[in-house]
Scaffold this motif. Structure first.
Motif, PDB file in Angstrom:
ATOM      1  N   ASP A   1       0.647  -1.237   0.032  1.00 41.65           N
ATOM      2  CA  ASP A   1       0.014   0.092   0.104  1.00 41.65           C
ATOM      3  C   ASP A   1       0.833   1.324  -0.174  1.00 41.65           C
ATOM      4  O   ASP A   1       0.287   2.285  -0.480  1.00 41.65           O
TER       5      ASP A   1
ATOM      6  N   ASN B   1       1.286   1.305  -3.917  1.00 41.13           N
ATOM      7  CA  ASN B   1       0.186   1.189  -4.585  1.00 41.13           C
ATOM      8  C   ASN B   1      -1.169   1.429  -3.654  1.00 41.13           C
ATOM      9  O   ASN B   1      -1.582   0.764  -3.021  1.00 41.13           O
TER      10      ASN B   1
ATOM     11  N   TRP C   1      -4.591   0.118  -3.515  1.00 40.25           N
ATOM     12  CA  TRP C   1      -4.758  -1.334  -3.173  1.00 40.25           C
ATOM     13  C   TRP C   1      -5.666  -1.656  -1.980  1.00 40.25           C
ATOM     14  O   TRP C   1      -6.500  -2.280  -1.731  1.00 40.25           O
TER      15      TRP C   1
ATOM     16  N   ALA D   1      -9.059  -3.904  -0.766  1.00 40.94           N
ATOM     17  CA  ALA D   1      -8.289  -5.091  -0.011  1.00 40.94           C
ATOM     18  C   ALA D   1      -9.226  -5.905   0.866  1.00 40.94           C
ATOM     19  O   ALA D   1      -9.988  -5.126   1.778  1.00 40.94           O
TER      20      ALA D   1
END
Length: 213
Positions: free
Chosen positions: A15, A18, A21, A25
């Motif tokens: 994370d 990115n 994400w 998630a």
């Protein structure tokens, strides 16, 4: 009596690389390592190869287990220790973060020692002071109970708390807790000396700004 306690922070997390994400998630507060984080963990393992580490203790979060897994290729079991957990900060997390069970982790990482029981349990929610106190307490307990050289794999806050729990000092004490850093504490009698303060010389890439959440 001489003993070395190594303390490492987990490698880079998905994370951080990115941030999107997190939005989809299944367990948003338990990110895995990023691709470059896996490489960092391998570099940490290479740095520790040849050191006389007898026991590895890791926070039960996935990123710390993945980091410890690389070092555990040296044929050492991984003991999951709740006391090394992330700071369970209610301003970061709305509830106790969901994680994989020990059994699910063991399926992925057979080196996990299922017979080990955490010496200190991290409870949600906690203040920064409480997080520092419990990670300091677990560092002292593990160093006393396991008098050989040991490795603790934790998070930014638990690296700081564990280090200060052994050498003393306050939260204002300068301890570098960068991603995949390495602290080396050596005990000679009752005295602890910090020989490495968040060393990152084993890494090919390092972060410019230290992030804790």
């Amino acid at each position: 009596m001489t003993q070395t306690v190594w303390i490492a922070r987990h490698a880079n997390r998905l994370d951080f690389v990115n941030p999107d994400w997190f939005l989809t998630a299944e367990r948003p507060y338990d990110p895995p390592l990023s691709e470059d984080g896996v490489e960092q963990a391998k570099q940490l393992a290479q740095r520790l190869k040849g050191e006389k580490i007898a026991h590895i203790f890791a926070s039960p979060f996935l990123r710390t287990v993945q980091t410890a897994h690389q070092v555990a290729q040296l044929n050492l079991p991984i003991k999951l220790e709740s006391g090394l957990s992330e700071w369970l900060n209610p301003h970061w997390m709305p509830a106790m973060p969901e994680r994989l069970s020990m059994e699910a982790l063991h399926e992925q990482f057979p080196q996990i020692d299922l017979s080990y029981t955490s010496r200190v349990v991290a409870n949600y929610p906690e203040t920064g002071e409480e997080a520092m106190k419990r990670s300091g307490e677990v560092a002292r307990r593990l160093a006393a109970e396991f008098p050989e050289d040991i490795l603790l794999v934790g998070h930014g806050a638990s690296v700081l708390g564990a280090t200060l729990g052994l050498i003393g000092g306050t939260a204002k004490t300068e301890v570098n807790a960068a991603l995949c850093c390495l602290v080396k504490l050596v005990r000679d009698g009752e005295e602890w000396v910090m020989e490495l303060n968040g060393d990152v010389s084993h890494l090919s890439q390092t972060e410019k700004v230290i992030r804790f959440n």
